[in-house]
Every structure is written in C-alpha cells, then in structure tokens.
Design a protein around this motif. Sequence first.
Motif, PDB file in Angstrom:
ATOM      1  N   ASN A  22      43.852  37.902  28.728  1.00  0.00           N
ATOM      2  CA  ASN A  22      43.731  37.688  30.172  1.00  0.00           C
ATOM      3  C   ASN A  22      45.064  37.239  30.750  1.00  0.00           C
ATOM      4  O   ASN A  22      45.728  36.368  30.182  1.00  0.00           O
ATOM      5  CB  ASN A  22      42.688  36.594  30.482  1.00  0.00           C
ATOM      6  CG  ASN A  22      41.266  37.048  30.207  1.00  0.00           C
ATOM      7  OD1 ASN A  22      40.529  36.392  29.488  1.00  0.00           O
ATOM      8  ND2 ASN A  22      40.877  38.168  30.766  1.00  0.00           N
ATOM      9  N   ALA A  57      47.837  38.843  30.960  1.00  0.00           N
ATOM     10  CA  ALA A  57      49.050  39.356  30.299  1.00  0.00           C
ATOM     11  C   ALA A  57      49.845  40.308  31.194  1.00  0.00           C
ATOM     12  O   ALA A  57      51.012  40.585  30.910  1.00  0.00           O
ATOM     13  CB  ALA A  57      48.674  40.059  28.996  1.00  0.00           C
ATOM     14  N   GLY A  58      49.196  40.818  32.247  1.00  0.00           N
ATOM     15  CA  GLY A  58      49.904  41.731  33.156  1.00  0.00           C
ATOM     16  C   GLY A  58      49.461  43.178  33.040  1.00  0.00           C
ATOM     17  O   GLY A  58      50.089  44.075  33.609  1.00  0.00           O
ATOM     18  N   LYS A  59      48.339  43.417  32.355  1.00  0.00           N
ATOM     19  CA  LYS A  59      47.872  44.786  32.120  1.00  0.00           C
ATOM     20  C   LYS A  59      47.528  45.506  33.431  1.00  0.00           C
ATOM     21  O   LYS A  59      47.969  46.631  33.666  1.00  0.00           O
ATOM     22  CB  LYS A  59      46.629  44.770  31.202  1.00  0.00           C
ATOM     23  CG  LYS A  59      46.848  44.065  29.871  1.00  0.00           C
ATOM     24  CD  LYS A  59      45.596  44.046  29.010  1.00  0.00           C
ATOM     25  CE  LYS A  59      44.419  43.317  29.618  1.00  0.00           C
ATOM     26  NZ  LYS A  59      44.634  41.860  29.820  1.00  0.00           N
ATOM     27  N   SER A  86      48.430  44.739  36.455  1.00  0.00           N
ATOM     28  CA  SER A  86      49.625  44.893  37.299  1.00  0.00           C
ATOM     29  C   SER A  86      50.437  46.102  36.862  1.00  0.00           C
ATOM     30  O   SER A  86      50.888  46.900  37.689  1.00  0.00           O
ATOM     31  CB  SER A  86      50.494  43.627  37.227  1.00  0.00           C
ATOM     32  OG  SER A  86      49.728  42.488  37.524  1.00  0.00           O
ATOM     33  N   ARG A 125      56.213  37.660  41.621  1.00  0.00           N
ATOM     34  CA  ARG A 125      55.505  37.152  42.798  1.00  0.00           C
ATOM     35  C   ARG A 125      55.716  35.647  42.854  1.00  0.00           C
ATOM     36  O   ARG A 125      55.578  34.979  41.843  1.00  0.00           O
ATOM     37  CB  ARG A 125      53.989  37.423  42.725  1.00  0.00           C
ATOM     38  CG  ARG A 125      53.580  38.895  42.741  1.00  0.00           C
ATOM     39  CD  ARG A 125      53.728  39.528  44.131  1.00  0.00           C
ATOM     40  NE  ARG A 125      53.308  40.915  44.137  1.00  0.00           N
ATOM     41  CZ  ARG A 125      54.094  41.960  43.832  1.00  0.00           C
ATOM     42  NH1 ARG A 125      55.361  41.753  43.509  1.00  0.00           N
ATOM     43  NH2 ARG A 125      53.617  43.186  43.857  1.00  0.00           N
ATOM     44  N   ARG A 185      57.622  33.909  40.225  1.00  0.00           N
ATOM     45  CA  ARG A 185      57.160  34.014  38.838  1.00  0.00           C
ATOM     46  C   ARG A 185      57.224  35.458  38.382  1.00  0.00           C
ATOM     47  O   ARG A 185      56.857  36.365  39.139  1.00  0.00           O
ATOM     48  CB  ARG A 185      55.694  33.548  38.791  1.00  0.00           C
ATOM     49  CG  ARG A 185      55.357  32.670  37.601  1.00  0.00           C
ATOM     50  CD  ARG A 185      53.853  32.391  37.578  1.00  0.00           C
ATOM     51  NE  ARG A 185      53.251  33.103  36.481  1.00  0.00           N
ATOM     52  CZ  ARG A 185      52.002  33.559  36.472  1.00  0.00           C
ATOM     53  NH1 ARG A 185      51.203  33.387  37.495  1.00  0.00           N
ATOM     54  NH2 ARG A 185      51.546  34.203  35.411  1.00  0.00           N
TER      55      ARG A 185
HETATM   56  N1  LIG Z   1      49.743  38.779  43.963  1.00  0.00           N
HETATM   57  C1  LIG Z   1      49.886  37.889  42.975  1.00  0.00           C
HETATM   58  N2  LIG Z   1      50.491  36.694  43.180  1.00  0.00           N
HETATM   59  C2  LIG Z   1      50.641  35.808  42.183  1.00  0.00           C
HETATM   60  N3  LIG Z   1      50.220  36.013  40.936  1.00  0.00           N
HETATM   61  C3  LIG Z   1      49.591  37.170  40.670  1.00  0.00           C
HETATM   62  C4  LIG Z   1      49.408  38.175  41.654  1.00  0.00           C
HETATM   63  N4  LIG Z   1      48.763  39.216  41.092  1.00  0.00           N
HETATM   64  C5  LIG Z   1      48.584  38.884  39.796  1.00  0.00           C
HETATM   65  N5  LIG Z   1      49.065  37.665  39.546  1.00  0.00           N
HETATM   66  C6  LIG Z   1      49.093  36.965  38.244  1.00  0.00           C
HETATM   67  O1  LIG Z   1      49.756  37.852  37.346  1.00  0.00           O
HETATM   68  C7  LIG Z   1      49.274  37.678  36.032  1.00  0.00           C
HETATM   69  C8  LIG Z   1      48.914  39.028  35.470  1.00  0.00           C
HETATM   70  O2  LIG Z   1      47.790  39.516  36.166  1.00  0.00           O
HETATM   71  P1  LIG Z   1      47.049  40.853  35.742  1.00  0.00           P
HETATM   72  O3  LIG Z   1      45.866  41.017  36.630  1.00  0.00           O
HETATM   73  O4  LIG Z   1      48.029  41.953  35.723  1.00  0.00           O
HETATM   74  O5  LIG Z   1      46.616  40.501  34.253  1.00  0.00           O
HETATM   75  P2  LIG Z   1      45.633  41.246  33.249  1.00  0.00           P
HETATM   76  O6  LIG Z   1      46.365  41.386  31.966  1.00  0.00           O
HETATM   77  O7  LIG Z   1      45.088  42.474  33.882  1.00  0.00           O
HETATM   78  O8  LIG Z   1      44.492  40.158  33.069  1.00  0.00           O
HETATM   79  P3  LIG Z   1      42.896  40.359  32.794  1.00  0.00           P
HETATM   80  O9  LIG Z   1      42.776  40.713  31.364  1.00  0.00           O
HETATM   81  O10 LIG Z   1      42.320  39.021  33.105  1.00  0.00           O
HETATM   82  O11 LIG Z   1      42.402  41.437  33.720  1.00  0.00           O
HETATM   83  C9  LIG Z   1      48.116  36.699  36.143  1.00  0.00           C
HETATM   84  O12 LIG Z   1      48.581  35.422  35.766  1.00  0.00           O
HETATM   85  C10 LIG Z   1      47.761  36.723  37.609  1.00  0.00           C
HETATM   86  O13 LIG Z   1      47.224  35.499  38.040  1.00  0.00           O
END
Ligand SMILES: Nc1ncnc2c1ncn2[C@@H]1O[C@H](COP(=O)(O)OP(=O)(O)OP(=O)(O)O)[C@@H](O)[C@H]1O
Length: 278
Positions: free
Chosen positions: A47, A49-51, A53, A22, A25
Amino acid sequence: MERVSQPDPDLLIDFSDVTIRRSGRTLVGPVSWQVELDERWVVLGPNGAGKTSLLRMAAAELHPTSGSANLLGETLGRVDVNELRPRIGMSSAAVASRIPVDEKVSDLVVSAGYAVLGRWRERYEDIDTERAVDMLETLGAEHLSERTYGTLSEGERKRVLIARALMTDPELLLLDEPAAGLDLGGREELVERLGDLAADPDAPAMVLVTHHVEEIPPGFTHALLLKEGEVVGQGLLGDVLTAKNLSNAFSQSIALDRVDGRWFARRARRSGGHRRRN
Ligand SMILES: Nc1ncnc2c1ncn2[C@@H]1O[C@H](COP(=O)(O)OP(=O)(O)OP(=O)(O)O)[C@@H](O)[C@H]1O
Ligand SMILES: [Mg+2]
C-alpha cells in the motif's frame, strides 16, 4: 538547448527517470521503465508504494514532475492526451466509481467506444454493439448485458469493466487491482480469463497492478516491484519474483512458491528456531 529525441514507436511505455512529486514529497521515482508490444507486466508493491500513480501516468492521466514519459510513441506534454486516451484501456476503482448504477451493462461497454462515461441515451452503430457483446463474451459476462451495473456483484463488475476497457481495441490495457474484493471463486475465474487474454497474440500489451502474487495470471511475462515509490526490481517475472525481492518490498520475510504457473506467497517461518512452548 533542450535535446529533443524522438520516442521509440515500438515501446508502448517508455519512462526515463520519471518522478511524481506532491507537496514537496516524492511519491514515485525516479523510475525508468519500458513496456514492449507483446509484454504482460505485473506491478507489485505494498500500500502506498506508488503503483496507482505510476499506472495513471501510463494512462496519460498524470504528467511526470520530472523526467520524460513517452506513451505509444508520443511524449506526454507534447501530445493531446484526448487523442492518446482512446488507445489505452483502463480499469480501476476510480473508473468504476464514475459509472452510474442504473446504466445498462451493454451500454456502458459500448459507450467506451465513444470515450465518454454515462452517455446511455446514445444510439450506437450495430458494429459497436456486436463488438461490445464480443468483449463481454471474452470476459464470460455476455449473460449480464441486459442488467444494470448497480445490480452486479463485485466480480461481475470487474469483468464488465475489463470488457469495457477492451472495447476501443486499445494498444495498452491497464488494470489496477482487478481482483480486489473478489472471493476465491471470483478471483480464480478472473485470473483464468486474464490468463486467456495474456495468451492471445492479438491482445494488447497489459499492465496489471496487484498486492498479491496469487493474482498473477499464467502467461504474464514481466514484473515491476515497487517500494516507497522506488523500484526494487524489474524485468522477467521469474527473475524479479523472488523471495528476497518480495521480502525487501514488503519489509518482512516472505516465502514464495510456484505451482502450475501460479505464484503463492506467505510469511516465512523462522528457520532453526526452537519450538515455542505454551
Ligand atoms: N495528490 C496527492 N497528494 C499527496 N499525496 C498523494 C497524492 N496522491 C497520492 N499520494 C500519496 O502517494 C503515495 C502513493 O499512492 P498510490 O495511490 O500511487 O499508491 P499505491 O501503491 O497504488 O497504493 P495502494 O496499494 O494502497 O493502492 C501514497 O502515500 C499516497 O498517499
Ligand atoms: Mg493503488
């Protein structure tokens, strides 16, 4: 010419070198990950890490920017996701946020069978209503069926949402931080229920996202450890969940214990150091 390989129907999740990008990045990837029928996975990582997503891709809510993603024997991009989604149960904060506070618990569970949130005026078949009660029972939440969602405690909501995710008899159950916001008792109750589900051979394959190893239910078989979108380790839980891998993923020295099938982590004390004087 593009080579089109047939997805393996025995793999519920089959990601090959998937990335999610996105705004220039890379949020996730490249990740290659396979989940089989009787496996119970935990996805761990700090936090960001992308879980979530990655889980959303497993729920057919996100397509990969590159790589190939097969789900339940179908390839994302070549299948109608509306046919795929009822075969996948998902519980997450995003799902929770879409539920009207005045919806009756039994209706919100049974409406999952119709794959629509908030259709509380539907008339449902008796057989669906019976299944909704069964699913609430599985999560120890049958006594809540006449309550409205808005009146439930955080722990009660989590259990109702998982009952809802199970309503369609999914082949794959995805849980994004199911124990977030629960107190100790609530967490332990949920971990036990999920442990029972993990032990049930008729239960769907499961993927549970968490930050905390204490939330891994007994009976979970595999782990995927993510850091900054990349895989730190994946495979059998006992192989992947090591102090070394956790220290790497969480960028600090972590000590890890296993007691009665449960895991406990804390920051490691420096060894061999002098006792600090005040
Ligand atoms: N649509 C988007 N545009 C830009 N960055 C995004 C988008 N969606 C997610 N991100 C970024 O992608 C990265 C991974 O996000 P994600 O929600 O998958 O992490 P996570 O491991 O679930 O985190 P957490 O433990 O906080 O829930 C983060 O840095 C987030 O800010
Ligand atoms: Mg998340």
